[in-house]
Design an enzyme around this catalytic site. Structure first.
Site, PDB file in Angstrom:
ATOM      1  N   GLY A   1      29.264  -4.075  24.239  1.00 28.87           N
ATOM      2  CA  GLY A   1      29.353  -3.488  22.846  1.00 28.87           C
ATOM      3  C   GLY A   1      30.895  -4.265  21.491  1.00 28.87           C
TER       4      GLY A   1
ATOM      5  N   CYS B   1      32.201  -7.015  29.324  1.00 29.11           N
ATOM      6  CA  CYS B   1      32.449  -7.356  28.336  1.00 29.11           C
ATOM      7  C   CYS B   1      33.991  -5.799  28.176  1.00 29.11           C
ATOM      8  CB  CYS B   1      31.799  -7.821  27.251  1.00 29.11           C
ATOM      9  SG  CYS B   1      32.858  -8.134  25.998  1.00 29.11           S
ATOM     10  N   TYR B   2      33.087  -5.092  26.736  1.00 34.65           N
ATOM     11  CA  TYR B   2      33.395  -3.521  26.995  1.00 34.65           C
ATOM     12  C   TYR B   2      33.074  -3.018  28.146  1.00 34.65           C
ATOM     13  CZ  TYR B   2      33.426   0.864  24.537  1.00 34.65           C
ATOM     14  OH  TYR B   2      34.049   2.368  23.341  1.00 34.65           O
TER      15      TYR B   2
ATOM     16  N   HIS C   1      29.049 -12.598  29.928  1.00 37.35           N
ATOM     17  CA  HIS C   1      28.131 -12.444  29.321  1.00 37.35           C
ATOM     18  C   HIS C   1      27.359 -12.839  30.379  1.00 37.35           C
ATOM     19  CE1 HIS C   1      28.660  -9.487  26.286  1.00 37.35           C
ATOM     20  NE2 HIS C   1      29.774  -9.669  26.114  1.00 37.35           N
TER      21      HIS C   1
ATOM     22  N   GLU D   1      24.161 -12.649  31.241  1.00 40.24           N
ATOM     23  CA  GLU D   1      22.592 -12.206  30.908  1.00 40.24           C
ATOM     24  C   GLU D   1      22.330 -13.985  29.804  1.00 40.24           C
ATOM     25  OE1 GLU D   1      24.967 -10.444  30.305  1.00 40.24           O
ATOM     26  OE2 GLU D   1      25.388  -9.746  28.204  1.00 40.24           O
TER      27      GLU D   1
ATOM     28  N   SER E   1      -5.482  -2.335  17.096  1.00 35.99           N
ATOM     29  CA  SER E   1      -5.953  -3.564  15.746  1.00 35.99           C
ATOM     30  C   SER E   1      -5.814  -5.170  16.310  1.00 35.99           C
ATOM     31  CB  SER E   1      -4.533  -3.802  15.810  1.00 35.99           C
ATOM     32  OG  SER E   1      -3.583  -4.086  16.661  1.00 35.99           O
TER      33      SER E   1
ATOM     34  N   GLY F   1      -4.668  -6.868  18.274  1.00 37.26           N
ATOM     35  CA  GLY F   1      -3.145  -7.612  18.838  1.00 37.26           C
ATOM     36  C   GLY F   1      -3.453  -7.257  20.251  1.00 37.26           C
ATOM     37  N   VAL F   2      -2.202  -7.935  21.118  1.00 33.32           N
ATOM     38  CA  VAL F   2      -2.637  -7.941  22.119  1.00 33.32           C
ATOM     39  C   VAL F   2      -2.122  -6.866  22.977  1.00 33.32           C
ATOM     40  CG1 VAL F   2      -0.690  -9.150  24.582  1.00 33.32           C
ATOM     41  CG2 VAL F   2      -1.824 -10.818  22.489  1.00 33.32           C
ATOM     42  N   ASP F   3      -1.486  -6.406  22.484  1.00 31.71           N
ATOM     43  CA  ASP F   3      -0.143  -4.459  23.152  1.00 31.71           C
ATOM     44  C   ASP F   3      -1.022  -3.834  22.849  1.00 31.71           C
ATOM     45  OD1 ASP F   3       1.930  -6.115  22.979  1.00 31.71           O
ATOM     46  OD2 ASP F   3       2.766  -5.535  21.010  1.00 31.71           O
ATOM     47  N   SER F   4      -1.978  -3.716  21.748  1.00 32.38           N
ATOM     48  CA  SER F   4      -2.695  -2.202  21.686  1.00 32.38           C
ATOM     49  C   SER F   4      -4.130  -2.361  22.500  1.00 32.38           C
ATOM     50  CB  SER F   4      -3.694  -2.094  20.263  1.00 32.38           C
ATOM     51  OG  SER F   4      -3.963  -3.550  19.746  1.00 32.38           O
ATOM     52  N   SER F   5      -4.488  -3.934  22.854  1.00 34.16           N
ATOM     53  CA  SER F   5      -5.304  -3.836  23.757  1.00 34.16           C
ATOM     54  C   SER F   5      -5.798  -3.968  25.053  1.00 34.16           C
ATOM     55  CB  SER F   5      -6.084  -5.918  23.660  1.00 34.16           C
ATOM     56  OG  SER F   5      -6.314  -6.318  22.147  1.00 34.16           O
TER      57      SER F   5
ATOM     58  N   LYS G   1       7.594  -7.116  26.553  1.00 33.31           N
ATOM     59  CA  LYS G   1       6.425  -8.351  25.583  1.00 33.31           C
ATOM     60  C   LYS G   1       5.947  -8.754  27.226  1.00 33.31           C
ATOM     61  CE  LYS G   1       3.505  -9.185  22.451  1.00 33.31           C
ATOM     62  NZ  LYS G   1       2.892  -8.529  21.589  1.00 33.31           N
TER      63      LYS G   1
END
Ligand code: XMP
Length: 524
Positions: free
Chosen positions: A66, A93-94, A180, A182, A234, A236-240, A380
């Site tokens: 942070g 870290c923090y 870090h 990650e 819509s 798009g991929v997400d709503s599908s 995603k």
């Protein structure tokens, strides 16, 4: 927004790694890296109480980095009882400074920030660094550092600047690192996280999308029962994926309302309908609202006004249909993803709005629906995996992201039916050639932008005076920063030739070689 805690449905079924978010720009990355190890992770606000955490029964806890110093007046704190739950903790870290601060170590305020690559020397053997070399390259981004570890801790790594960049108390299961793991610049970061997850916490690493699917289906069934549910599709991929998931759970108790704005890519509305309705049997009601959108956008050239008009019309059209068809529906399903959920609960203030992204926010309250968000714990790439599990065709799943307001923000200046046609054709040629050349998947996002200028050209013996278009192709992991794709000149030449020859009204093609920043991906 509902707190993620109330909605979580997986705690009693999955081994979970809990991440307390102290505001690092890398917190989401920690969650994703953990999930790459097939360990389910959740991000929560930093002030979650030890009691709440005990009820969630995580198998490990990460305290994120942070921007603060533990000496700041309003520095976010961790409930000290969290460190006594008997659950292994990794402070990054923090998070490391907090551990030291609470447990009696000495945290030295910074004279200067250390930022960038550093070499650490690892002392002796410690569980976190099993299998690593004696010297490792890591990514630092911090101000304060640890001067003396708290009682019970051993210092296990140092740099030339700082005596303690890693420390551990194996008896209490407390671990901390200054850098870090990650971030990909920390060369052995993946191994360090794996050591923590598997060796220290004992995660089995068996979290799979197939099991997520079964559980999500069971959750939706339990919640919806025999009532009705509507959702907005819509294109798009997400709503599908979201619609296909809800259909898998409750079949034709779902009505998916597909608002065709007329601003999708060429043939895309049909492709989505064919794959989802004909292929998967989704109950879809399509509303062709293209004329309405064109009328609403008539003469508008300001990008933000375009976005507002499109967002407003989308909601209007959806509401009309939902009232008609879904008059008896109780629920509304939405394709909210985890990054939005994390963003909304983060300690960071809302970041400056560069472009207002539209979604159908505000709908459930206005229509009196209860909200169902089955993707709210997924990233995603996981949504894509889930789509595959659900049998959605690969070419639909693998499509590049596309802005909600569609081609309207790729038509600079006012939108008209004719300009949409020109852009759809040019865009289809570019995408088609990218696929043909085998480069489509390498590029993160590509499209054509229709410029508000006409230029002089010559075709045959004729002088022409027609539109110019720009090709945009970028490579990126997170869409926050992006580099322009180095497409081969032969490919660009083919695309340019085809567009000028096949798309009536275009006589010039340029290629955008701007990275983000300073450019954005879309031109508007
Ligand atoms: P920018 O242009 O901000 O785009 O670099 C980053 C990503 O966001 C997409 N984008 C949008 N998506 N509504 C959306 O749903 C919008 O208004 C919008 N504007 C940009 C863009 O396509 C890229 O993937």
């Amino acid at each position: 927004m509902t707190s993620p805690i109330e909605h979580r449905g997986h705690d009693d079924r999955h081994e979970t790694l809990l991440i307390l978010d102290f505001g690092s720009q890398y917190t989401q990355l920690i969650a994703r890296r953990v999930r790459e190890n097939r360990v389910y992770s959740e991000v929560h606000p930093p002030d979650l109480s030890a009691d709440a955490i005990r009820r969630m029964a995580p198998k490990g806890i990460v305290l994120s980095g942070g921007p603060d110093s533990v000496y700041d007046d309003d520095a976010p704190q961790v409930d000290p009882a969290v460190l006594e739950l008997g659950v292994p903790v990794l402070g990054i870290c923090y998070g490391m400074h907090l551990l030291a601060h609470h447990l009696g170590g000495e945290v030295k305020p910074a004279d200067r920030r250390e930022y960038g690559r550093a070499e650490i020397a690892i002392d002796g053997d410690c569980r976190l660094f099993a299998g690593l070399a004696a010297h490792e390259t890591v990514w630092m981004s911090h101000g304060d550092h640890i001067e003396t570890p708290p009682p019970g801790f051993a210092a296990v790594a140092s740099t030339s600047n700082a005596p303690v960049v890693a420390m551990e108390d194996t008896a209490r299961g407390l671990y901390a690192i200054q850098f870090h793991p990650e971030v990909s610049h920390t060369v052995s970061g993946g191994a360090i996280l794996r050591n923590f997850l598997h060796e220290v916490c004992g995660f089995a690493g068996d979290w799979l999308m197939a099991s997520f699917l079964d559980e999500a289906v069971a959750d939706i069934r339990a919640r919806v029962g025999d009532r009705r549910i509507v959702c907005a599709l819509s294109g798009g991929v997400d709503s599908s994926v979201m619609s296909a998931l809800v259909e898998r759970a409750v079949g034709d108790q779902l009505t998916a309302i597909f608002v065709d704005t007329g601003l999708l890519r060429q043939g895309e509305a049909r492709q989505v309908e064919t794959s989802l309705r004909d292929g998967l049997g989704l109950p879809i009601v399509t509303v062709d609202a293209s004329e309405r959108f064109l009328a609403g956008l008539d003469g508008v050239d300001d990008p933000e006004r375009k976005r507002r008009i499109i967002g407003g019309l989308f909601i209007e059209v959806f509401e009309e249909q939902a009232r008609e068809i879904g008059a008896d529906a109780t629920f509304l399903a939405q394709g909210t993803l985890y990054p939005d959920v994390i963003e909304s609960t983060s300690v960071k203030g809302p970041s400056a709005v560069i472009k207002s992204h539209h979604n159908v926010g505000g709908l459930p309250e206005r229509l009196g629906f209860e909200l169902v968000e089955p993707l709210r714990f997924l990233f995603k790439d996981e949504v894509r995996q889930l789509g595959r599990e659900l049998g959605i065709p690969e070419d639909l799943i693998r499509r590049h992201p596309f802005p909600g307001p569609g081609l309207a923000v790729r038509i600079l200046g006012p939108v008209s039916g004719e300009r949409v046609r020109i852009l759809q054709q040019a865009d289809a040629i570019f995408i088609d050639e990218l696929r043909e050349s085998g480069r489509y998947d390498q590029v993160s996002q590509a499209g054509v932008v229709l410029l508000p200028v006409k230029t002089v050209g010559v075709m045959g013996d004729q002088r022409t005076y027609e539109q110019a278009v720009a090709l945009r192709a970028v490579e990126t992991e997170d869409f926050m920063t992006a580099d322009w794709s180095r497409l081969p000149s032969e490919l660009l030449a083919r695309v340019s030739n085809r567009i000028v020859n096949e798309v009536q009204g275009v006589n010039r093609v340029v290629f955008d070689i701007t990275s983000k920043p300073p450019g954005t991906i879309e031109w508007e």
